[in-house]
Design a protein around this motif. Structure first.
Motif, short mmCIF file in Angstrom:
data_model
loop_
_atom_site.label_atom_id
_atom_site.label_comp_id
_atom_site.label_asym_id
_atom_site.label_seq_id
_atom_site.Cartn_x
_atom_site.Cartn_y
_atom_site.Cartn_z
N LEU A 428 36.97 81.03 121.41
CA LEU A 428 37.43 81.92 120.35
C LEU A 428 36.69 83.25 120.40
CD1 LEU A 428 38.99 82.56 117.73
CD2 LEU A 428 37.11 81.46 116.47
N ARG A 432 38.43 86.88 121.37
CA ARG A 432 38.51 87.96 120.38
C ARG A 432 37.82 89.23 120.88
NH1 ARG A 432 42.73 87.35 118.09
NH2 ARG A 432 42.09 89.10 116.78
N ASP A 461 36.98 91.94 112.77
CA ASP A 461 37.93 90.95 113.28
C ASP A 461 38.03 89.78 112.32
OD1 ASP A 461 39.37 89.03 114.71
OD2 ASP A 461 38.64 89.81 116.62
N ARG A 462 39.18 89.63 111.71
CA ARG A 462 39.38 88.58 110.71
C ARG A 462 39.37 87.19 111.34
NH1 ARG A 462 41.70 90.92 105.97
NH2 ARG A 462 42.47 88.88 105.34
N GLU A 463 39.76 87.09 112.60
CA GLU A 463 39.77 85.79 113.26
C GLU A 463 38.36 85.23 113.44
OE1 GLU A 463 42.43 84.02 114.10
OE2 GLU A 463 43.76 85.54 113.27
N LYS A 466 34.45 83.44 110.13
CA LYS A 466 34.22 82.01 109.92
C LYS A 466 32.72 81.76 109.84
CE LYS A 466 38.36 80.44 112.42
NZ LYS A 466 38.99 81.76 112.47
N SER A 536 44.01 92.82 114.28
CA SER A 536 43.30 91.78 115.03
C SER A 536 44.05 90.46 115.00
CB SER A 536 41.90 91.58 114.45
OG SER A 536 41.99 91.00 113.17
N SER A 537 45.28 90.47 114.53
CA SER A 537 46.01 89.21 114.43
C SER A 537 47.49 89.46 114.62
CB SER A 537 45.76 88.56 113.06
OG SER A 537 46.56 87.41 112.91
#
Length: 709
Positions: A428, A432, A461-463, A466, A536-537
């Motif tokens: 991931l 990204r 980056d929203r991805e 986390k 970003s998505s």
């Protein structure tokens, strides 16, 4: 005159053994008794010497301890339970009719015995002495004396030399997970058991990628890159040597021979290594009357060392308490640590293995690769120092459940376990960051991405939003550097455009990477909206409210600046300084990028009459649907303020809400924007009440446009 010497004999013997004091018990007891009599100023006959213990436990330490002490003149008092020591001594020796003491001497460290200090009846000027390794924490007035000083014990000194590369590889070959925390704790504690430590040094090619097997901490996290700093914090000097066989051996041999020749050198030399190459060193140490101890690993220690009668061989796997790899992933706390999001997920040797596997698989166009091909690829990419080390790394990953091993057609095939948290997170983060670089290069038609610009982009980056990911710039830098190290990105230093003598770091994609398609932003009815785009998505998502608010502030502020001054652009740096009170970190940068992607603003470099260099500026694109929508909201709000002004009504939150129909959050935002643009000003001394700057340029424009605004 009454004087008592009370000795916690089990505590005394255990303490002396742990500190490697070779003491004759008869001599020890005699010295204790004679020194106590001298300190108390009484004859040996007047001194009451009591040795208290659970004598059954003491006999396990020294079977002849009780008769020896009795022969010297001690009364041996048996108390089976340590918790009852004080009560039993009080009942036996210090009852109600006991004479108050002039002198009480305790040889003890346990609170069970030290509690006697407050309980034993004493005369007003009585003295209490404690002979122990450390001063007691009691607040009573006592005379503390170190036991070594009292007994005149000469402490043996210890020097420890660790062939860390040899030990780590040997433990790994025997199937142990090399737990750095356990190693550090075990090295220090076991060396201390032999005497006073004067030197500890660990030899390895520190910082040389792939030279050591993966090192983990007690939570299962890979900490190979932190090994030298962790050792240094534990007072173990990390000494660098070149990788390769005999490199550390020669350096250790040189240091041991030099150190042992000094007049104040250690009494005991411990060498942690299973190599037989130290025979000449051992002979030299014995010739200098030094005690030599070898620490090895069972199954990896030279037979010449194990069978040498003049050497004391101890095995690290006996006292380090390490766990084997095949049992590691089954431990609940380790499994939890591997999937835990409580700590930052940083690059490790596992990450390197996963990234290189994916790269090899892509180049081969296969679904899986052989173990042999992967280990050779790891060596070619300098991820490990040898194919053998590559195989060790792969097999450890298999044992940890990070990779899977399959036998077929006479070959061994390996592939990552896609569901494993280390595999999933590594991929991931890689995807990204690479996507961010590729997108920036494509959209902006740049040759490279500025390092600082990339850090800010990754932060948005929203991805990666986390737990354990994207925690700070240091985390982002670690992963960028990791991808550079793995050959996925290229880092270069180029001259700064304004100062050619100043070099700045930039990032490029590695030329042999497959082309990456940039995801296109979705649209609603063919028209972009500032509620539906996330660069970003590929998914339609809502931006965070803070970014949306900042977008409105930017458009309003730029429009106000350019309209009032008759300019076509606003200096971007000045705008940021003006809006900095509302920027929590990267909100301003995120909002500018969104506005650019939506076609609401333009960023360019403009000629600046006050500077020889061009100035980066921002301008609002008046034909943009997004910009028009924001300005319509502003104009509607100002018209509501004008109505209150013309009706001579107080301009407060309740009246503004009634006039505009805005929600509480929208109302707070627009009041804040109007304050920052000097349209509204708080009335001094009247909280919640505002005055409208009727002569404000923007207010006049809205008033002139009327309801058409």
């Amino acid at each position: 005159m009454s004087a008592y010497l009370i000795v916690d004999i089990e505590d005394l013997l255990v303490g002396l053994q742990q500190r490697a004091f070779a003491i004759d018990l008869y001599d020890l007891a005699s010295r204790l008794r004679s020194t106590a009599a001298l300190a108390a100023g009484v004859s040996l006959e007047r001194l009451q010497a009591v040795a208290v213990a659970n004598w059954e436990s003491v006999r396990a330490l020294n079977s002849s301890a009780q008769p020896i002490l009795e022969g010297v003149g001690f009364q041996t008092f048996d108390v089976p339970e340590r918790a009852q020591f004080a009560d039993a001594l009080m009942a036996r020796y210090f009852g109600d009719d006991a004479e108050p003491l002039n002198e009480l001497i305790l040889v003890a460290t346990s609170q069970e015995v030290l509690s006697l200090i407050a309980r034993v009846p004493k005369r007003r000027n009585a003295r209490v002495r404690v002979w122990a390794d450390s001063a007691p924490s009691t607040s009573d007035e006592i005379i503390y004396q170190p036991l070594e000083t009292v007994l005149g014990i000469q402490t043996k000194t210890v020097a420890l030399y660790i062939d860390f590369e040899n030990i780590a590889i040997s433990l790994n070959q025997q199937g142990y997970a090399v737990n750095l925390d356990r190693l550090i704790e075990g090295f220090s504690a076991h060396a201390k058991a032999h005497g006073q430590i004067v030197k500890m040094a660990a030899y390895a090619p520190w910082g040389k990628r792939g030279s050591l097997p993966p090192l983990i901490d007690s939570s299962g996290r890979e900490v190979s890159d932190e090994a030298s700093s962790r050792l240094a914090l534990a007072n173990i000097d990390p000494v660098f040597n070149l990788p390769g066989k005999n490199s550390a051996d020669m350096r250790i041999a040189k240091d041991v021979l030099a150190d042992s020749a000094q007049p104040n050198s250690a009494d005991i030399f411990i060498i942690a290594s299973g190599d037989r190459d130290f025979n000449d060193v051992f002979s030299a140490l014995r010739a200098r009357n030094k005690q030599v101890i070898v620490w090895g690993v069972r199954g990896s220690t030279s037979r010449l060392l194990e069978t040498n009668p003049s050497l004391q061989v101890e095995y690290l796997d006996d006292f380090l308490g390490l766990t084997r790899y095949d049992a590691l992933s089954a431990q609940p706390h380790i499994a939890m640590a591997l999937s835990s999001t409580a700590t930052a997920f940083t690059p490790s040797q596992w990450s390197s293995l996963i990234l290189q596997y994916d790269r090899l698989m892509a180049s081969l166009g296969a679904h899986e690769v052989t173990l042999e091909a992967l280990q050779e690829h790891l060596q070619e990419m300098n991820a490990v120092v040898s194919a053998e080390r590559g195989r060790d790394l792969i097999m450890q990953a298999v044992a940890m459940g990070i990779f899977r091993l399959r036998h077929g057609d006479g070959l061994d095939f390996v592939q990552p376990a896609d569901e494993h948290p280390i595999v999933a997170r590594t991929r991931l983060v890689r995807d990204r960051i690479l996507l961010r670089v590729a997108n920036t290069l494509e959209v902006r038609s740049w040759e490279y991405v500025n390092y600082g610009f990339l850090l800010k982009g990754i932060a948005m980056d929203r991805e990666l939003d986390k737990p354990g990911l994207n925690v700070d710039d240091a985390w982002r830098s670690e992963w960028i550097d990791c991808l550079v190290r793995e050959g996925l990105l290229i880092r270069e230093m180029i001259p700064h455009r304004h100062n050619p003598e100043d070099l700045v770091p930039v990032i490029k994609l590695a030329p042999d990477l497959p082309p990456m398609a940039r995801p296109r932003p979705p649209a609603i009815n063919g028209k972009p909206s500032y509620d539906d785009l996330d660069t970003s998505s590929t998914q339609v998502v809502k931006r965070d409210l803070e970014t949306e608010d900042m977008m409105k502030r930017i458009v309003v502020s730029v429009d106000q600046f350019t309209s009032y001054r008759g300019f076509t652009w606003c200096p971007l740096g000045s705008l940021h300084r003006r809006l900095r009170p509302y920027d929590s970190g990267v909100t301003f940068q995120r909002a500018v990028e969104w506005l650019q992607e939506l076609g609401a603003v333009k960023i360019d470099e403009y000629e600046n009459p006050e500077s020889p260099y061009k100035t980066k500026g921002i301008s609002v694109i008046s034909t943009s649907n997004v910009a028009q929508e924001i300005l319509r909201e502003r104009n509607a709000f100002i018209r509501g303020l004008l109505r209150l002004y013309e009706q001579h009504l107080p301009i407060n939150m309740s009246n503004i809400a009634r006039e505009t129909g805005l929600s509480e959050s929208e109302l707070s935002l627009w009041v804040s924007i109007m304050e920052s643009e000097n349209v509204l000003n708080p009335v001094q001394g009247k909280p919640g009440l505002y005055s409208l700057f009727r002569g404000h340029h923007t207010v006049n424009l809205v008033a002139q446009m009327g309801d058409q605004a």
